[in-house]
Design a protein around this motif. Structure first.
Motif, PDB file in Angstrom:
ATOM      1  N   SER A   1       0.821  -1.208   0.000  1.00 29.30           N
ATOM      2  CA  SER A   1       0.000   0.000   0.000  1.00 29.30           C
ATOM      3  C   SER A   1       0.857   1.261   0.000  1.00 29.30           C
ATOM      4  O   SER A   1       1.924   1.307   0.609  1.00 29.30           O
ATOM      5  N   TYR A   2       0.336   2.325  -0.633  1.00 28.29           N
ATOM      6  CA  TYR A   2       1.018   3.620  -0.625  1.00 28.29           C
ATOM      7  C   TYR A   2       1.106   4.187   0.797  1.00 28.29           C
ATOM      8  O   TYR A   2       1.831   5.126   1.050  1.00 28.29           O
ATOM      9  N   ARG A   3       0.328   3.611   1.719  1.00 31.55           N
ATOM     10  CA  ARG A   3       0.336   4.089   3.102  1.00 31.55           C
ATOM     11  C   ARG A   3       1.473   3.503   3.928  1.00 31.55           C
ATOM     12  O   ARG A   3       1.731   3.962   5.044  1.00 31.55           O
ATOM     13  N   TRP A   4       2.121   2.493   3.410  1.00 35.64           N
ATOM     14  CA  TRP A   4       3.139   1.777   4.178  1.00 35.64           C
ATOM     15  C   TRP A   4       4.493   2.471   4.093  1.00 35.64           C
ATOM     16  O   TRP A   4       4.989   2.789   3.016  1.00 35.64           O
ATOM     17  N   GLU A   5       5.105   2.682   5.224  1.00 33.41           N
ATOM     18  CA  GLU A   5       6.428   3.273   5.274  1.00 33.41           C
ATOM     19  C   GLU A   5       7.445   2.437   4.505  1.00 33.41           C
ATOM     20  O   GLU A   5       8.375   2.975   3.892  1.00 33.41           O
ATOM     21  N   SER A   6       7.276   1.136   4.513  1.00 35.45           N
ATOM     22  CA  SER A   6       8.219   0.233   3.865  1.00 35.45           C
ATOM     23  C   SER A   6       8.243   0.381   2.348  1.00 35.45           C
ATOM     24  O   SER A   6       9.167  -0.130   1.690  1.00 35.45           O
ATOM     25  N   GLU A   7       7.270   1.054   1.785  1.00 40.97           N
ATOM     26  CA  GLU A   7       7.219   1.268   0.343  1.00 40.97           C
ATOM     27  C   GLU A   7       8.113   2.430  -0.101  1.00 40.97           C
ATOM     28  O   GLU A   7       8.262   2.676  -1.290  1.00 40.97           O
ATOM     29  N   TYR A   8       8.686   3.146   0.846  1.00 40.55           N
ATOM     30  CA  TYR A   8       9.415   4.384   0.554  1.00 40.55           C
ATOM     31  C   TYR A   8      10.886   4.297   0.968  1.00 40.55           C
ATOM     32  O   TYR A   8      11.249   3.551   1.884  1.00 40.55           O
ATOM     33  N   GLY A   9      11.705   5.086   0.288  1.00 39.76           N
ATOM     34  CA  GLY A   9      13.126   5.151   0.610  1.00 39.76           C
ATOM     35  C   GLY A   9      13.646   6.542   0.314  1.00 39.76           C
ATOM     36  O   GLY A   9      12.890   7.444  -0.051  1.00 39.76           O
ATOM     37  N   ASP A  10      14.945   6.719   0.446  1.00 42.73           N
ATOM     38  CA  ASP A  10      15.594   8.023   0.225  1.00 42.73           C
ATOM     39  C   ASP A  10      14.931   9.098   1.078  1.00 42.73           C
ATOM     40  O   ASP A  10      14.580  10.185   0.591  1.00 42.73           O
ATOM     41  N   TRP A  11      14.778   8.811   2.348  1.00 43.97           N
ATOM     42  CA  TRP A  11      14.115   9.745   3.270  1.00 43.97           C
ATOM     43  C   TRP A  11      14.957  11.002   3.490  1.00 43.97           C
ATOM     44  O   TRP A  11      16.194  10.950   3.552  1.00 43.97           O
ATOM     45  N   GLY A  12      14.258  12.121   3.645  1.00 44.88           N
ATOM     46  CA  GLY A  12      14.926  13.345   4.035  1.00 44.88           C
ATOM     47  C   GLY A  12      15.187  13.353   5.532  1.00 44.88           C
ATOM     48  O   GLY A  12      14.867  12.388   6.239  1.00 44.88           O
ATOM     49  N   GLN A  13      15.758  14.453   6.024  1.00 44.12           N
ATOM     50  CA  GLN A  13      16.117  14.545   7.442  1.00 44.12           C
ATOM     51  C   GLN A  13      14.944  15.005   8.303  1.00 44.12           C
ATOM     52  O   GLN A  13      14.996  14.919   9.529  1.00 44.12           O
ATOM     53  N   GLY A  14      13.893  15.494   7.681  1.00 40.17           N
ATOM     54  CA  GLY A  14      12.701  15.904   8.404  1.00 40.17           C
ATOM     55  C   GLY A  14      12.694  17.377   8.755  1.00 40.17           C
ATOM     56  O   GLY A  14      13.737  18.025   8.841  1.00 40.17           O
ATOM     57  N   THR A  15      11.501  17.914   8.962  1.00 44.73           N
ATOM     58  CA  THR A  15      11.325  19.293   9.405  1.00 44.73           C
ATOM     59  C   THR A  15      10.250  19.313  10.487  1.00 44.73           C
ATOM     60  O   THR A  15       9.214  18.668  10.356  1.00 44.73           O
ATOM     61  N   GLN A  16      10.532  20.041  11.564  1.00 45.87           N
ATOM     62  CA  GLN A  16       9.630  20.057  12.711  1.00 45.87           C
ATOM     63  C   GLN A  16       8.477  21.024  12.486  1.00 45.87           C
ATOM     64  O   GLN A  16       8.677  22.185  12.106  1.00 45.87           O
ATOM     65  N   VAL A  17       7.279  20.542  12.743  1.00 45.24           N
ATOM     66  CA  VAL A  17       6.077  21.372  12.728  1.00 45.24           C
ATOM     67  C   VAL A  17       5.477  21.325  14.133  1.00 45.24           C
ATOM     68  O   VAL A  17       5.210  20.251  14.665  1.00 45.24           O
ATOM     69  N   THR A  18       5.278  22.500  14.715  1.00 46.04           N
ATOM     70  CA  THR A  18       4.693  22.594  16.046  1.00 46.04           C
ATOM     71  C   THR A  18       3.480  23.499  15.978  1.00 46.04           C
ATOM     72  O   THR A  18       3.586  24.654  15.548  1.00 46.04           O
ATOM     73  N   VAL A  19       2.331  22.978  16.405  1.00 44.60           N
ATOM     74  CA  VAL A  19       1.081  23.734  16.380  1.00 44.60           C
ATOM     75  C   VAL A  19       0.659  23.983  17.818  1.00 44.60           C
ATOM     76  O   VAL A  19       0.408  23.031  18.571  1.00 44.60           O
ATOM     77  N   SER A  20       0.578  25.233  18.204  1.00 38.50           N
ATOM     78  CA  SER A  20       0.202  25.586  19.571  1.00 38.50           C
ATOM     79  C   SER A  20      -1.300  25.801  19.660  1.00 38.50           C
ATOM     80  O   SER A  20      -1.939  26.268  18.725  1.00 38.50           O
ATOM     81  N   SER A  21      -1.850  25.485  20.812  1.00 36.42           N
ATOM     82  CA  SER A  21      -3.299  25.624  20.996  1.00 36.42           C
ATOM     83  C   SER A  21      -3.662  26.988  21.528  1.00 36.42           C
ATOM     84  O   SER A  21      -2.811  27.782  21.903  1.00 36.42           O
TER      85      SER A  21
END
Length: 125
Positions: free
Chosen positions: A105-125
């Motif tokens: 499935s396209y929803r599975w993490e195992s279907e993907y590679g070449d991951w980036g380093q990530g970017t933090q998103v913080t939503v305050s209430s």
């Protein structure tokens, strides 16, 4: 192979918007489906959205459908994630990746590679 670099994260109030970018290297970028995932501490990486190699098909998790929009600009080798009506539960590190397998499935993490380093998103209430 694709090397991905995410950007655009930050701190935003609930109800606000952010646009994440995923700049990818590689001349064959346009041939690949791409996806966005997110992860919070102590939890597995969660599917957010994906887009087909031609951009004709997009998929979203139920939790973001109607609020987030994934798009791509192949001329710029970039995938975007526009996030509107942000909620505190959207707080996470967001990653983009190239889909490397179509055996599941396209929803599975195992279907993907070449991951980036990530970017933090913080939503305050």
């Amino acid at each position: 192979q694709v090397h991905a670099v995410e950007s655009g994260g930050g701190l935003v109030q609930a109800g606000g918007s952010l646009r994440l970018s995923c700049a990818a290297s590689g001349r064959t970028f346009r041939r690949y489906a791409m996806g966005w995932f997110r992860q919070t501490p102590g939890k597995e990486r969660e599917f957010v959205a994906s887009i087909s190699w031609g951009g004709d098909s997009t998929y979203y998790s139920d939790s973001v459908k109607g609020r987030f929009t994934i798009s791509r600009d192949d001329a710029e080798n970039t995938v975007y994630l526009l996030m509107n009506s942000l909620k505190p539960e959207d707080t996470a590190v967001y990653y983009c990746a190239r889909r490397v397998s179509f055996s599941g499935s396209y929803r599975w993490e195992s279907e993907y590679g070449d991951w980036g380093q990530g970017t933090q998103v913080t939503v305050s209430s």
